[in-house]
Design a protein around this motif. Structure first.
Motif, PDB file in Angstrom:
ATOM      1  N   GLY A  83      14.155  -3.745   5.245  1.00  0.00           N
ATOM      2  CA  GLY A  83      13.485  -3.468   3.975  1.00  0.00           C
ATOM      3  C   GLY A  83      11.981  -3.488   4.035  1.00  0.00           C
ATOM      4  N   ALA A  84      11.413  -3.944   5.163  1.00  0.00           N
ATOM      5  CA  ALA A  84       9.952  -3.960   5.287  1.00  0.00           C
ATOM      6  C   ALA A  84       9.410  -2.539   5.366  1.00  0.00           C
ATOM      7  CB  ALA A  84       9.535  -4.756   6.512  1.00  0.00           C
ATOM      8  N   ARG A  85       8.247  -2.329   4.780  1.00  0.00           N
ATOM      9  CA  ARG A  85       7.572  -1.048   4.934  1.00  0.00           C
ATOM     10  C   ARG A  85       6.814  -1.072   6.253  1.00  0.00           C
ATOM     11  NH1 ARG A  85       4.223   0.953  -0.019  1.00  0.00           N
ATOM     12  NH2 ARG A  85       6.351   1.234  -0.754  1.00  0.00           N
ATOM     13  N   VAL A  86       6.913   0.008   7.011  1.00  0.00           N
ATOM     14  CA  VAL A  86       6.297   0.068   8.335  1.00  0.00           C
ATOM     15  C   VAL A  86       5.273   1.194   8.357  1.00  0.00           C
ATOM     16  CG1 VAL A  86       6.710   0.374  10.802  1.00  0.00           C
ATOM     17  CG2 VAL A  86       8.385  -0.855   9.407  1.00  0.00           C
ATOM     18  N   LEU A  87       4.038   0.843   8.697  1.00  0.00           N
ATOM     19  CA  LEU A  87       2.960   1.815   8.807  1.00  0.00           C
ATOM     20  C   LEU A  87       2.545   1.953  10.266  1.00  0.00           C
ATOM     21  CD1 LEU A  87       0.655   0.680   5.847  1.00  0.00           C
ATOM     22  CD2 LEU A  87       2.269   2.586   5.848  1.00  0.00           C
ATOM     23  N   ILE A  88       2.333   3.181  10.704  1.00  0.00           N
ATOM     24  CA  ILE A  88       1.787   3.432  12.038  1.00  0.00           C
ATOM     25  C   ILE A  88       0.360   3.930  11.847  1.00  0.00           C
ATOM     26  CG2 ILE A  88       1.985   4.799  14.139  1.00  0.00           C
ATOM     27  CD1 ILE A  88       4.990   4.871  13.665  1.00  0.00           C
ATOM     28  N   ASN A  89      -0.594   3.151  12.325  1.00  0.00           N
ATOM     29  CA  ASN A  89      -1.998   3.458  12.122  1.00  0.00           C
ATOM     30  C   ASN A  89      -2.478   4.417  13.214  1.00  0.00           C
ATOM     31  OD1 ASN A  89      -4.735   3.502  11.579  1.00  0.00           O
ATOM     32  ND2 ASN A  89      -4.910   1.286  11.248  1.00  0.00           N
ATOM     33  N   ALA A  90      -2.253   5.713  12.966  1.00  0.00           N
ATOM     34  CA  ALA A  90      -2.655   6.735  13.943  1.00  0.00           C
ATOM     35  C   ALA A  90      -4.167   6.752  14.142  1.00  0.00           C
ATOM     36  CB  ALA A  90      -2.170   8.114  13.483  1.00  0.00           C
ATOM     37  N   TRP A  91      -4.911   6.404  13.103  1.00  0.00           N
ATOM     38  CA  TRP A  91      -6.372   6.350  13.190  1.00  0.00           C
ATOM     39  C   TRP A  91      -6.797   5.283  14.198  1.00  0.00           C
ATOM     40  CZ3 TRP A  91     -10.533   3.084  12.093  1.00  0.00           C
ATOM     41  CH2 TRP A  91     -11.766   3.698  11.856  1.00  0.00           C
ATOM     42  N   ALA A  92      -6.150   4.117  14.136  1.00  0.00           N
ATOM     43  CA  ALA A  92      -6.471   3.029  15.069  1.00  0.00           C
ATOM     44  C   ALA A  92      -6.036   3.372  16.489  1.00  0.00           C
ATOM     45  CB  ALA A  92      -5.812   1.732  14.610  1.00  0.00           C
ATOM     46  N   ILE A  93      -4.865   3.998  16.633  1.00  0.00           N
ATOM     47  CA  ILE A  93      -4.366   4.362  17.960  1.00  0.00           C
ATOM     48  C   ILE A  93      -5.329   5.333  18.638  1.00  0.00           C
ATOM     49  CG2 ILE A  93      -2.526   5.624  19.157  1.00  0.00           C
ATOM     50  CD1 ILE A  93      -0.566   4.375  17.122  1.00  0.00           C
ATOM     51  N   GLY A  94      -5.901   6.244  17.867  1.00  0.00           N
ATOM     52  CA  GLY A  94      -6.843   7.202  18.420  1.00  0.00           C
ATOM     53  C   GLY A  94      -8.160   6.590  18.849  1.00  0.00           C
ATOM     54  N   MET A 121      -1.446   9.833  -4.063  1.00  0.00           N
ATOM     55  CA  MET A 121      -0.473   9.286  -3.118  1.00  0.00           C
ATOM     56  C   MET A 121      -1.105   8.269  -2.172  1.00  0.00           C
ATOM     57  SD  MET A 121       1.996  12.428  -1.969  1.00  0.00           S
ATOM     58  CE  MET A 121       3.270  13.044  -3.065  1.00  0.00           C
ATOM     59  N   GLY A 122      -2.414   8.388  -1.933  1.00  0.00           N
ATOM     60  CA  GLY A 122      -3.070   7.491  -0.999  1.00  0.00           C
ATOM     61  C   GLY A 122      -3.566   6.203  -1.618  1.00  0.00           C
ATOM     62  N   LYS A 123      -3.577   6.109  -2.942  1.00  0.00           N
ATOM     63  CA  LYS A 123      -4.106   4.913  -3.594  1.00  0.00           C
ATOM     64  C   LYS A 123      -3.134   3.733  -3.497  1.00  0.00           C
ATOM     65  CE  LYS A 123      -6.927   7.239  -7.137  1.00  0.00           C
ATOM     66  NZ  LYS A 123      -7.025   7.550  -8.577  1.00  0.00           N
ATOM     67  N   PRO A 124      -3.642   2.538  -3.198  1.00  0.00           N
ATOM     68  CA  PRO A 124      -2.788   1.346  -3.315  1.00  0.00           C
ATOM     69  C   PRO A 124      -2.316   1.206  -4.761  1.00  0.00           C
ATOM     70  CG  PRO A 124      -4.786   0.847  -2.074  1.00  0.00           C
ATOM     71  CD  PRO A 124      -4.984   2.213  -2.673  1.00  0.00           C
ATOM     72  N   ASN A 125      -1.025   1.052  -4.950  1.00  0.00           N
ATOM     73  CA  ASN A 125      -0.432   1.058  -6.285  1.00  0.00           C
ATOM     74  C   ASN A 125       0.296  -0.267  -6.508  1.00  0.00           C
ATOM     75  OD1 ASN A 125       0.920   1.574  -8.677  1.00  0.00           O
ATOM     76  ND2 ASN A 125       1.703   3.581  -8.037  1.00  0.00           N
ATOM     77  N   VAL A 126      -0.166  -1.040  -7.482  1.00  0.00           N
ATOM     78  CA  VAL A 126       0.447  -2.358  -7.701  1.00  0.00           C
ATOM     79  C   VAL A 126       1.916  -2.244  -8.097  1.00  0.00           C
ATOM     80  CG1 VAL A 126      -1.712  -3.513  -8.269  1.00  0.00           C
ATOM     81  CG2 VAL A 126      -0.392  -2.425 -10.084  1.00  0.00           C
ATOM     82  N   ALA A 127       2.318  -1.092  -8.645  1.00  0.00           N
ATOM     83  CA  ALA A 127       3.731  -0.918  -8.997  1.00  0.00           C
ATOM     84  C   ALA A 127       4.622  -0.921  -7.763  1.00  0.00           C
ATOM     85  CB  ALA A 127       3.919   0.380  -9.780  1.00  0.00           C
ATOM     86  N   ASP A 128       4.069  -0.585  -6.601  1.00  0.00           N
ATOM     87  CA  ASP A 128       4.844  -0.650  -5.358  1.00  0.00           C
ATOM     88  C   ASP A 128       4.997  -2.090  -4.884  1.00  0.00           C
ATOM     89  OD1 ASP A 128       5.122   2.141  -5.128  1.00  0.00           O
ATOM     90  OD2 ASP A 128       3.160   2.312  -4.172  1.00  0.00           O
ATOM     91  N   TYR A 129       4.027  -2.920  -5.204  1.00  0.00           N
ATOM     92  CA  TYR A 129       4.026  -4.289  -4.701  1.00  0.00           C
ATOM     93  C   TYR A 129       4.676  -5.271  -5.674  1.00  0.00           C
ATOM     94  CZ  TYR A 129       0.462  -1.824  -2.048  1.00  0.00           C
ATOM     95  OH  TYR A 129      -0.207  -0.887  -1.289  1.00  0.00           O
ATOM     96  N   LEU A 132       2.110  -7.897   0.766  1.00  0.00           N
ATOM     97  CA  LEU A 132       1.455  -7.152  -0.297  1.00  0.00           C
ATOM     98  C   LEU A 132       2.269  -7.329  -1.572  1.00  0.00           C
ATOM     99  CD1 LEU A 132       0.522  -3.905   1.670  1.00  0.00           C
ATOM    100  CD2 LEU A 132      -0.832  -5.986   1.348  1.00  0.00           C
ATOM    101  N   GLY A 133       1.852  -8.277  -2.416  1.00  0.00           N
ATOM    102  CA  GLY A 133       2.665  -8.620  -3.570  1.00  0.00           C
ATOM    103  C   GLY A 133       4.016  -9.115  -3.107  1.00  0.00           C
ATOM    104  N   GLN A 134       5.069  -8.438  -3.509  1.00  0.00           N
ATOM    105  CA  GLN A 134       6.423  -8.815  -3.107  1.00  0.00           C
ATOM    106  C   GLN A 134       6.915  -8.020  -1.903  1.00  0.00           C
ATOM    107  OE1 GLN A 134       8.799  -8.274  -6.621  1.00  0.00           O
ATOM    108  NE2 GLN A 134       7.477  -9.545  -7.881  1.00  0.00           N
ATOM    109  N   LEU A 135       6.036  -7.220  -1.324  1.00  0.00           N
ATOM    110  CA  LEU A 135       6.462  -6.317  -0.264  1.00  0.00           C
ATOM    111  C   LEU A 135       5.909  -6.753   1.083  1.00  0.00           C
ATOM    112  CD1 LEU A 135       7.804  -3.513   0.416  1.00  0.00           C
ATOM    113  CD2 LEU A 135       5.535  -2.523   0.094  1.00  0.00           C
ATOM    114  N   ILE A 136       6.798  -6.907   2.059  1.00  0.00           N
ATOM    115  CA  ILE A 136       6.361  -7.169   3.424  1.00  0.00           C
ATOM    116  C   ILE A 136       6.029  -5.821   4.082  1.00  0.00           C
ATOM    117  CG2 ILE A 136       7.052  -7.971   5.713  1.00  0.00           C
ATOM    118  CD1 ILE A 136       8.777 -10.059   4.397  1.00  0.00           C
ATOM    119  N   THR A 137       4.827  -5.720   4.618  1.00  0.00           N
ATOM    120  CA  THR A 137       4.391  -4.506   5.288  1.00  0.00           C
ATOM    121  C   THR A 137       4.019  -4.830   6.721  1.00  0.00           C
ATOM    122  OG1 THR A 137       3.555  -3.514   3.246  1.00  0.00           O
ATOM    123  CG2 THR A 137       2.680  -2.652   5.304  1.00  0.00           C
ATOM    124  N   VAL A 138       4.568  -4.080   7.659  1.00  0.00           N
ATOM    125  CA  VAL A 138       4.275  -4.250   9.079  1.00  0.00           C
ATOM    126  C   VAL A 138       3.450  -3.052   9.527  1.00  0.00           C
ATOM    127  CG1 VAL A 138       5.266  -4.371  11.400  1.00  0.00           C
ATOM    128  CG2 VAL A 138       6.346  -5.613   9.512  1.00  0.00           C
TER     129      VAL A 138
END
Length: 509
Positions: free
Chosen positions: A391-402, A217-225, A74-80
């Motif tokens: 340094g990677a951002r890690v997301l746990i998709n609780a919606w998908a797990i459910g 807080m939930g919006k994708p923000n290009v400043a983060d990437y 995601l831009g310069q950010l690796i997200t797992v």
């Protein structure tokens, strides 16, 4: 379109060179084949366009294609992104120490929120102090037991307000009514006063402000990437979040200073609410209270406690109205165990397994924080046979797990029965990663004990005191069950339902 326009602007701004240089440097450290699989990134923007306006759904579809652990650029950010209970357990339990910290997003830097918030502080001295206060002084079982009468009064007021709507033949906004009750319960617990009244605009104003915080807080923000853009705040997300934060912090500041003035009087009698508890701790330690730390602790409690509780109650009621047979079965249990028309007491909940199962099933299908709060890898670590880089951002998709068909039979159906019986003792306290609406590990939501008590009381009492029908001739088959994404997952169309007098008997339905 916001994010698309900003990405186009990035190209004009000349971020391309910086992005490519950074990506080239990273590729030297972690070969692509060692990272979790994922879609091929586009130049500069990476996989940003894969997110869409409902990232939890988009990421679930990608996981179905690439596997339970995927990586995105995601831009310069690796997200797992992890989407299975087995891998979630590795993140939340096995390697909790590696993943316990969070790299603050740009939006939470508004008003220096990240420097004081329990949710964003690193696991260091300040975080441990606040966590200890929550566990021992605010949400300990003996403290919650002592405050039970306060919760009961609020639930009774909730039912009285619904009763007034019933007499007038009016529908109620279920989420809004639950929000007002949750807000007043928390404000009574913190300040010994109600912050909102159903007949005034204050409740709606608070709800709009809290939802504004959640939405930004939930919006994708290009400043983060693209960190180069942080100072520019190209989408205005931090600016809007600052406005919302300042509104709430201003109210909290006035209430804290009013209490300090009262405590200086000779005749002041302590209230034993959260504010007095924290002030007493400061006096015992002979140190001044950190005002911003206290304000943001209360802000965290109010926003998290009201948003999640009201959204969960609204989803539970929506599913019950969408599935009338389950609603009747829940009412039959309540009538048999405690008697029709009575408030549910906390001592009753252990004898109401179907009511408990309804809330679990609601958490499974509609986790209020669908992607949990993102974590950061503190070191290179192997998860699921792949390397999650430092340094990677890690997301746990609780919606998908459910909704994982490997874990749940008929995962898209609302079936509380799946949580009944000795063969299924899954709970939501973080031990079972199949159901993690409150997260897990040391960063688990500290307000879980209070939220669970309130939800059982409110939902059970609504079902036991009233029958319900949908507004304006809507029938269960045509209900709008669409989601609106933010940090908290809401119904896209607020649920409105008409309360009615309970029938004489539903036993046996």
């Amino acid at each position: 379109m916001d994010i698309i326009n900003c990405v186009i602007g990035l190209c004009i701004a000349g971020v391309t060179i910086q992005a490519f240089c950074l990506l080239a440097r990273r590729s030297k450290f972690i070969p692509r084949e060692l990272l979790p699989p994922g879609p091929k990134p586009y130049p500069l923007v990476g996989n940003l366009f894969e997110l869409g306006d409902k990232p939890h759904v988009s990421l679930t579809k990608l996981s179905q294609r690439y596997g339970p652990i995927i990586s995105l650029q995601l831009g310069q950010l690796i997200t797992v992104v992890v989407s299975s209970p087995t891998l979630a357990k590795e993140i939340l339990q096995t390697h909790d120490q590696v993943f316990c910290n969070r790299n603050p997003t740009d939006v939470v830097r508004a008003c220096k929120y990240n420097e004081y918030s329990l949710g964003w502080l690193p696991v260091q001295a300040r975080w441990r102090k606040l966590r200890t206060i929550c566990n021992l002084q605010l949400f300990a079982p003996k403290v919650l037991d002592a405050n039970y009468s306060n919760r009961r009064v609020k639930v009774q007021k909730f039912i009285d307000d619904v009763n007034e709507s019933m007499r007038a033949g009016e529908a109620i906004d279920v989420g809004g009514a639950a929000f007002t009750t949750s807000l007043n319960l928390l404000s009574q617990t913190i300040f010994s006063t109600d912050l909102a009244h159903p007949s005034s605009e204050t409740a709606r104003a608070f709800q709009k402000t809290f939802w504004g915080i959640s939405e930004e807080m939930g919006k994708p923000n290009v400043a983060d990437y693209f960190p180069l853009l942080t100072k520019l705040d190209p989408q205005g997300i931090r600016r809007r979040a600052t406005y919302y934060f300042q509104k709430i912090l201003g109210i909290l500041d006035r209430m804290i200073h009013q209490r300090l003035e009262l405590r200086r009087g000779h005749n002041y009698i302590t209230t034993n609410d959260m504010l007095d508890t924290l002030l007493n701790i400061s006096e015992e330690k002979m140190e001044d209270m950190d005002m911003r730390e206290t304000q943001i602790l209360f802000l965290d409690l109010l926003v998290a406690g009201t948003e999640t509780s009201s959204a969960t109650l609204e989803w539970a009621m929506a599913e019950l109205l969408h599935n009338p047979k389950i609603l009747l079965k829940a009412q039959a249990e309540l009538e048999q165990v405690i008697g029709k028309g009575k408030l549910v007491e906390e001592s009753d909940v252990a004898r109401l397994p179907y009511l408990q199962a309804i809330l679990k099933e609601t958490f499974r299908l509609h986790p209020t924080v669908p992607l949990l709060v993102p974590r950061t890898a503190g070191a290179n670590v192997e998860i699921g046979g792949y390397i999650v880089p430092k340094g990677a951002r890690v997301l746990i998709n609780a919606w998908a797990i459910g909704k994982d068909p490997n874990t749940w039979e008929n995962p898209n159906l609302f079936m509380p029965e799946r949580f009944l019986g000795l063969d299924n003792q899954i709970d939501f306290t973080g031990k079972n990663c199949e159901l993690i609406p409150f997260g897990g590990g040391r960063r688990m939501c500290p307000g879980l004990p209070l939220a669970i008590r309130m939800l059982h009381l409110m939902l059970g009492s609504l079902l036991n005191c009233f029958d319900w029908k949908l507004e304006n001739g809507v029938v269960p088959e045509t209900m709008n069950m669409a989601e609106k994404f933010g940090v908290t997952l809401h119904m896209a169309q607020p649920l409105r339902a008409v309360p009615r007098n309970r029938r004489k008997s539903i036993t046996g339905c």
